[in-house]
Design a protein around this motif. Structure first.
Motif, PDB file in Angstrom:
ATOM      1  N   ARG A 376       0.832  -1.201   0.000  1.00 47.96           N
ATOM      2  CA  ARG A 376       0.000   0.000   0.000  1.00 47.96           C
ATOM      3  C   ARG A 376       0.870   1.256   0.000  1.00 47.96           C
ATOM      4  N   LYS A 377       1.951   1.250   0.787  1.00 46.64           N
ATOM      5  CA  LYS A 377       2.844   2.399   0.793  1.00 46.64           C
ATOM      6  C   LYS A 377       3.461   2.629  -0.591  1.00 46.64           C
ATOM      7  N   SER A 378       3.762   1.553  -1.299  1.00 45.26           N
ATOM      8  CA  SER A 378       4.313   1.684  -2.655  1.00 45.26           C
ATOM      9  C   SER A 378       3.303   2.335  -3.594  1.00 45.26           C
ATOM     10  N   ARG A 379       2.034   1.934  -3.469  1.00 47.84           N
ATOM     11  CA  ARG A 379       0.995   2.537  -4.313  1.00 47.84           C
ATOM     12  C   ARG A 379       0.838   4.026  -4.006  1.00 47.84           C
ATOM     13  N   LEU A 380       0.903   4.378  -2.729  1.00 48.86           N
ATOM     14  CA  LEU A 380       0.803   5.787  -2.347  1.00 48.86           C
ATOM     15  C   LEU A 380       1.964   6.592  -2.928  1.00 48.86           C
ATOM     16  N   ARG A 381       3.171   6.028  -2.886  1.00 51.13           N
ATOM     17  CA  ARG A 381       4.337   6.731  -3.441  1.00 51.13           C
ATOM     18  C   ARG A 381       4.226   6.878  -4.948  1.00 51.13           C
ATOM     19  N   GLU A 382       3.685   5.865  -5.611  1.00 47.73           N
ATOM     20  CA  GLU A 382       3.521   5.941  -7.067  1.00 47.73           C
ATOM     21  C   GLU A 382       2.565   7.061  -7.461  1.00 47.73           C
ATOM     22  N   VAL A 383       1.462   7.180  -6.745  1.00 42.72           N
ATOM     23  CA  VAL A 383       0.510   8.248  -7.052  1.00 42.72           C
ATOM     24  C   VAL A 383       1.133   9.609  -6.754  1.00 42.72           C
TER      25      VAL A 383
END
Length: 393
Positions: A376-383
């Protein structure tokens, strides 16, 4: 191995399903994010029929707000008549396995009476942690009978930092501050920002002066001012997920978001909380949606720590501020507006999603996060990275 055969290491519990007011959505959302980021079971019972049977055993239609309000008053009357003023309301829950952690999300100190309905929760769990959302330092003494129930926990996190030091007089449980959060993957306007068709949005309780100015402004101009026209007693939520989705979709389409400190807004508890400076949830909601926040920044250290970027809140006095003049000045600075929106949204993606709060709790109790949390943290960083990328020419 199929998911249903995985051993759950976390038991998440809350009483939000026994409530119907919009502010309990924070409890719902935090619980949901934890279950998505960990091996967790969620226990969120509704109202037990041991109360409703005294009223005929039939709950009113949930979509009939007038009947629901009358029913709630009757339930309170029955509880008092039966000597159950401080009794639990949720359905009984029987646990069928052991857990490493019990995590209870409570809106108020009164929520802890509900724990007696979750059978042997303390014996089934190695570690017990609570997150108490609303606890004003000025009401600790009147809440003392409930605060003694905190002794059952190994750690208690509080949204109101001003209560942390004094709470040690009422419980032996270690206590510390934990800010609120947002489901930023739903709340963010990125990577494809929608058109901001709402000029000003005032959510929930509001400061009287600025609200009157905005109503007058909406009458004089072609301005879309969105606010609650029903009293707080009519704020029943039919579906938590739909409510949070609607709120997120509204804010990400809002230009200016009202973010006045709770001590400045109309509130049933305003006489009790006057002067208390807290970090209100609405600041996190507005920032996550990339809106420009108008209001007054709370005078507490947490604000400078969690919103340490320029123009996080555009200051407007709740007593003497000229909302129209502030909006006109900002509208004349489109580059500044674009920067504020992006900075608010990106700062939230990188720091204010509920996953960061759960990660903090795990660290405090000495447990390692699972891969789902890192995903989830990776998805947040991608956005966030997409939001910071230059717009195509």
């Amino acid at each position: 191995m199929e998911d249903r055969f995985l051993k759950r290491r976390i038991l998440v519990a809350s009483d939000f399903n026994a409530k119907d007011r919009a502010h309990f959505a924070s409890s719902y959302e935090f619980c949901r994010i934890v279950t998505e980021c960990d091996h967790a079971d969620l226990v969120a019972p509704g109202i037990d029929n041991y109360l409703t049977k005294h009223l005929g055993g039939i709950l009113p239609p949930h979509d009939n707000q007038s009947v629901q309000r009358d029913f709630n008053r009757l339930v309170n009357g029955v509880r008092k008549g039966l000597g159950l003023k401080n009794a639990p309301t949720i359905e009984r829950v029987e646990l069928d396995q052991n857990y490493d952690v019990f995590f209870f999300v409570a809106w108020s100190p009164q929520s802890f009476v509900e724990l007696s309905r979750i059978r042997n929760w303390r014996g089934r769990c190695k570690i017990a942690v609570a997150y108490l959302i609303e606890l004003w330092s000025s009401t600790l003494e009147e809440d003392r009978q409930y605060l003694r129930l905190l002794d059952q926990f190994d750690h208690v996190f509080l949204l109101h930092s001003a209560s942390v030091a004094r709470l040690s007089q009422y419980t032996a449980a270690p206590c510390s501050f934990l800010a609120t959060g947002v489901d930023c993957l739903i709340a963010t306007p990125y990577p494809s920002p929608p058109e901001r068709v709402v000029d000003v949005y005032s959510m929930g309780n509001r400061a009287v002066g600025p609200h009157r100015q905005l109503v007058a402004l909406a009458e004089r101009r072609n301005l879309f001012y969105l606010y609650d026209s029903l009293s707080s007693g009519n704020s029943q939520v039919k579906d938590w997920r739909e409510h949070r989705l609607l709120l997120a979709n509204t804010i990400k389409r809002t230009r200016y978001f009202m973010g006045f400190n709770p001590a400045a807004v109309v509130s049933a508890n305003s006489h009790k909380i006057a002067g208390e400076q807290v970090l209100p949830s609405r600041l996190f909601e507005g920032a996550a949606g990339g809106a420009v926040i108008l209001g007054n920044a709370p005078q507490c250290a947490e604000f400078k720590e969690y919103f340490d970027w320029p123009d996080a809140v555009i200051e407007v006095s709740p007593e003497t501020g000229d909302i129209a003049a502030v909006i006109d000045e900002l509208d004349a600075q489109p580059e500044r507006i674009a920067r504020i929106r992006r900075t608010n949204a990106v700062g939230s993606l990188l720091r204010h999603d509920w996953v960061y709060r759960w990660e903090h709790i795990l660290s405090a109790i000495g447990m390692e996060p699972l891969p789902q949390l890192h995903d989830r943290k990776s998805r947040l960083r991608e956005v966030a990275a997409a939001a910071m990328s230059p717009l195509p020419a």
